[in-house]
Enzyme design. Structure first.
Site, short mmCIF file in Angstrom:
data_model
loop_
_atom_site.label_atom_id
_atom_site.label_comp_id
_atom_site.label_asym_id
_atom_site.label_seq_id
_atom_site.Cartn_x
_atom_site.Cartn_y
_atom_site.Cartn_z
N TYR A 37 -4.35 5.73 17.93
CA TYR A 37 -4.43 6.96 17.17
C TYR A 37 -5.88 7.37 16.96
CZ TYR A 37 -0.09 4.83 15.20
OH TYR A 37 1.10 4.19 14.98
N TYR A 59 -11.51 -4.93 10.23
CA TYR A 59 -10.30 -4.14 10.50
C TYR A 59 -10.26 -3.77 11.98
CZ TYR A 59 -7.37 -0.13 11.26
OH TYR A 59 -6.46 0.74 11.81
N SER A 73 -5.65 1.88 17.35
CA SER A 73 -6.59 2.86 16.79
C SER A 73 -7.73 3.13 17.76
CB SER A 73 -7.16 2.32 15.47
OG SER A 73 -8.26 3.10 15.03
N ASN A 123 0.83 -1.22 0.00
CA ASN A 123 0.00 0.00 0.00
C ASN A 123 0.86 1.26 0.00
OD1 ASN A 123 -2.63 1.18 -0.05
ND2 ASN A 123 -2.35 1.78 2.09
N LYS A 143 -7.50 -4.82 15.18
CA LYS A 143 -6.77 -3.94 16.10
C LYS A 143 -6.99 -4.39 17.54
CE LYS A 143 -4.51 -1.43 13.38
NZ LYS A 143 -3.06 -1.60 13.32
N ASP A 199 -21.11 5.50 10.88
CA ASP A 199 -20.31 6.63 11.37
C ASP A 199 -20.55 6.89 12.85
OD1 ASP A 199 -19.92 8.95 8.57
OD2 ASP A 199 -18.50 7.65 9.59
P1 NAD Z 1 -0.32 2.77 5.29
O1 NAD Z 1 -1.09 1.77 4.52
O2 NAD Z 1 0.12 4.02 4.67
O3 NAD Z 1 1.01 2.08 5.90
C1 NAD Z 1 1.05 0.70 6.21
C2 NAD Z 1 2.27 0.15 5.48
O4 NAD Z 1 2.42 -1.21 5.82
C3 NAD Z 1 2.14 0.24 3.95
O5 NAD Z 1 3.29 0.83 3.43
C4 NAD Z 1 2.02 -1.22 3.51
O6 NAD Z 1 2.65 -1.45 2.27
C5 NAD Z 1 2.74 -1.94 4.65
N1 NAD Z 1 2.32 -3.31 4.90
C6 NAD Z 1 1.06 -3.78 5.03
N2 NAD Z 1 1.10 -5.11 5.29
C7 NAD Z 1 2.41 -5.46 5.35
C8 NAD Z 1 3.10 -6.66 5.59
N3 NAD Z 1 2.45 -7.81 5.81
N4 NAD Z 1 4.45 -6.65 5.58
C9 NAD Z 1 5.14 -5.50 5.34
N5 NAD Z 1 4.54 -4.32 5.09
C10 NAD Z 1 3.19 -4.32 5.11
O7 NAD Z 1 -1.17 3.05 6.61
P2 NAD Z 1 -0.91 4.13 7.76
O8 NAD Z 1 -2.04 5.10 7.71
O9 NAD Z 1 0.49 4.59 7.75
O10 NAD Z 1 -1.16 3.20 9.06
C11 NAD Z 1 -0.06 2.63 9.73
C12 NAD Z 1 -0.62 1.89 10.92
O11 NAD Z 1 -1.40 2.78 11.72
C13 NAD Z 1 -1.57 0.75 10.54
O12 NAD Z 1 -1.34 -0.34 11.43
C14 NAD Z 1 -2.96 1.33 10.78
O13 NAD Z 1 -3.91 0.34 11.11
C15 NAD Z 1 -2.69 2.24 11.94
N6 NAD Z 1 -3.68 3.34 12.04
C16 NAD Z 1 -3.85 4.18 10.99
C17 NAD Z 1 -4.81 5.22 11.09
C18 NAD Z 1 -5.06 6.15 9.95
O14 NAD Z 1 -6.14 6.79 9.92
N7 NAD Z 1 -4.13 6.28 9.00
C19 NAD Z 1 -5.55 5.37 12.28
C20 NAD Z 1 -5.31 4.48 13.33
C21 NAD Z 1 -4.36 3.46 13.20
C1 WQD Z 2 -14.22 11.48 9.39
C2 WQD Z 2 -15.52 12.25 9.30
C3 WQD Z 2 -17.24 11.15 8.04
C4 WQD Z 2 -15.31 11.34 4.17
C5 WQD Z 2 -11.42 6.28 9.91
C6 WQD Z 2 -11.37 4.82 10.15
C7 WQD Z 2 -10.61 4.50 11.41
C8 WQD Z 2 -9.27 5.17 11.43
C9 WQD Z 2 -9.37 6.66 11.10
C10 WQD Z 2 -7.64 3.41 11.02
C11 WQD Z 2 -16.75 11.36 9.46
C12 WQD Z 2 -16.83 12.45 7.38
C13 WQD Z 2 -15.56 11.48 5.52
C14 WQD Z 2 -16.09 12.04 3.24
C15 WQD Z 2 -17.35 13.00 5.04
N1 WQD Z 2 -8.39 4.50 10.54
N2 WQD Z 2 -16.56 12.28 5.94
N3 WQD Z 2 -17.09 12.86 3.71
O1 WQD Z 2 -14.45 7.37 9.95
O2 WQD Z 2 -13.47 8.81 11.82
O3 WQD Z 2 -12.16 6.89 10.93
O4 WQD Z 2 -10.10 6.80 9.89
O5 WQD Z 2 -7.59 3.02 12.14
O6 WQD Z 2 -10.45 3.13 11.45
O7 WQD Z 2 -12.68 4.38 10.34
O8 WQD Z 2 -12.51 8.94 9.53
O9 WQD Z 2 -11.94 10.41 7.67
O10 WQD Z 2 -13.47 8.41 7.22
O11 WQD Z 2 -14.34 10.37 8.50
O12 WQD Z 2 -18.26 13.72 5.45
O13 WQD Z 2 -15.91 11.96 1.98
O14 WQD Z 2 -15.62 12.83 8.00
O15 WQD Z 2 -18.65 11.01 8.01
O16 WQD Z 2 -17.71 12.07 10.18
P1 WQD Z 2 -13.28 8.01 10.58
P2 WQD Z 2 -13.03 9.51 8.13
#
Ligand code: NAD
Ligand code: WQD
Length: 342
Positions: free
Chosen positions: A181, A152, A127, A38, A156, A302
């Site tokens: 986060y 998903y 998360s 990704n 977590k 949501d």
């Molecule tokens: P991202 O997809 O940008 O980064 C994840 C990376 O892991 C990618 O580069 C992907 O190629 C790599 N990857 C996936 N599976 C793998 C595997 N089996 N081996 C090696 N590499 C692998 O996502 P991100 O937003 O940077 O998220 C990073 C972490 O934070 C994730 O665990 C995600 O669940 C967590 N997280 C993200 C958010 C968010 O909103 N971005 C919120 C809460 C938690």
């Molecule tokens: C935020 C707000 C939507 C898009 C997600 C994942 C969660 C975590 C963080 C990994 C909401 C509104 C969104 C759009 C909109 N990721 N929205 N129009 O849902 O809080 O959380 O990201 O851990 O797992 O669920 O974030 O950015 O999708 O939405 O109105 O086109 O924006 O309804 O209120 P969310 P989001």
């Protein structure tokens, strides 16, 4: 003193790449592992340009024990930050087995090898999704975890339990910090790295920046009839650089033996809630542009309001978000403009 070396799995990803930069700037050696499922190598080049260091990168799947063990044989790690996972909520509903296999499998493989190679410290990407629709706000680390509404979210929660049980079984030989986060957003101020959403973004901020760039025709705001001040949903949007810095603090806490328990959990947010409409209006103001948006029906599943109680992270971890909403929204737009020029 010998430089400490940190393995960053998922290091080519959004949060991992920003954390790699902060780790280097804090004096750590860093090794990136990523299977590029990704992400792409341009992000790694961005990290190298920002830091001025040819940071080692190993293209490895963390579920591939043999390949990951070669990395543990090649380097000596003092700590690991485990970002590698699949993270798209809606994709997980369509592909649950891929999510369970990848997210649980990568963690279990990693923990196995950490035990074997006596790497004692791990920071895990958790998360706020584990809290579900929290009954009481702001959400504290003692707020109950709720049944996830997606595979998903389940991964977590299950990974937190796998981590907890492994740490307990290690009986002091391992330490872990799970960082929950809230809503990461933004990009590095250099605009050399940032979020690389693939396909149509489901998250708000990349959809906003792509709409402003003309890639998306119109932003749908999913509901303005909620029981909130302006009717739109409220979230705790945390700048990705602030979030990255929380990982550096967590690593230092464990390496220097300042952790109070062998398994600790911290919410990582700003402690402030921002509504969708507030964020959209701030984006327009900061970047001096008009965004094309309309009010659309609510999005199923949501959460209406979510924001973090960050007391523990602020007082115990010694970390606090410092970047303002305006700064982050300016950085997000600057990054989108760089992406358009690629
Ligand atoms: P991202 O997809 O940008 O980064 C994840 C990376 O892991 C990618 O580069 C992907 O190629 C790599 N990857 C996936 N599976 C793998 C595997 N089996 N081996 C090696 N590499 C692998 O996502 P991100 O937003 O940077 O998220 C990073 C972490 O934070 C994730 O665990 C995600 O669940 C967590 N997280 C993200 C958010 C968010 O909103 N971005 C919120 C809460 C938690
Ligand atoms: C935020 C707000 C939507 C898009 C997600 C994942 C969660 C975590 C963080 C990994 C909401 C509104 C969104 C759009 C909109 N990721 N929205 N129009 O849902 O809080 O959380 O990201 O851990 O797992 O669920 O974030 O950015 O999708 O939405 O109105 O086109 O924006 O309804 O209120 P969310 P989001």
């Amino acid at each position: 003193m010998m430089k400490r070396c940190v393995l960053v799995t998922g290091g080519a990803g959004y949060i991992g790449s920003h954390t790699a930069v902060e780790l280097v700037e804090a004096g750590y050696d860093v090794v990136l592992v990523d299977n590029l499922s990704n992400s792409d190598e341009q992000t790694i080049e961005g990290v190298r340009r920002i830091t001025g260091i040819e940071i080692p990168f190993e293209q490895v799947d963390c579920c591939d024990r043999e390949a990951l063990e070669e990395v543990f044989k090649k380097y000596h790690f003092d700590a690991v930050i485990h970002f590698a996972a699949s993270k798209a909520v809606y994709e997980s509903i369509e592909k649950p087995l891929m999510y369970y296999r990848n997210n649980l499998g990568s963690l279990m493989t990693l923990l196995d090898l950490m035990r074997k190679y006596e790497c004692a410290n791990i920071v895990f990407s958790s998360s706020a999704v584990v809290y579900g629709d929290a009954e009481h706000l702001p959400v504290t680390e003692q707020s109950p975890r709720q049944a996830a509404t997606s595979p998903y979210g389940n991964t977590k929660r299950m990974c937190e339990d796998i981590l907890h049980d492994t740490i307990i079984a290690a009986d002091g030989a391992m330490r872990a910090i799970a960082l929950r986060y809230f809503n990461p957003f933004g990009a590095h101020p250099s605009a050399l790295i940032g979020e690389l959403p693939r396909g149509v973004p489901s998250n708000l901020v990349p959809y906003i920046t792509q709409t402003a760039a003309g890639i998306r025709e119109c932003l749908n705001i999913f509901g303005d009839d909620y029981d909130t001040p302006d009717g739109s949903c409220i979230r705790d949007y945390i700048d990705v650089v602030d979030l990255a810095r929380a990982h550096v603090v967590a690593i230092g806490r464990m390496i220097e033996g300042r952790n109070k328990q062998n398994y600790e959990i911290f919410n990582v947010g700003t402690g402030r809630g921002v509504s969708v409409l507030e964020l959209v209006q701030a984006f327009e103001r900061v970047n001096n542009l008009k965004l094309n948006y309309r009010i659309a029906p609510r999005r199923a599943g949501d959460i209406i309001v979510s924001w973090a109680d960050t007391t523990l992270a602020n007082n115990e971890l010694g970390w606090k978000a410092t970047r303002t909403l305006d700064e982050t929204l300016a950085a997000a737009w600057k990054w989108q403009q760089v992406l358009m020029s690629r």
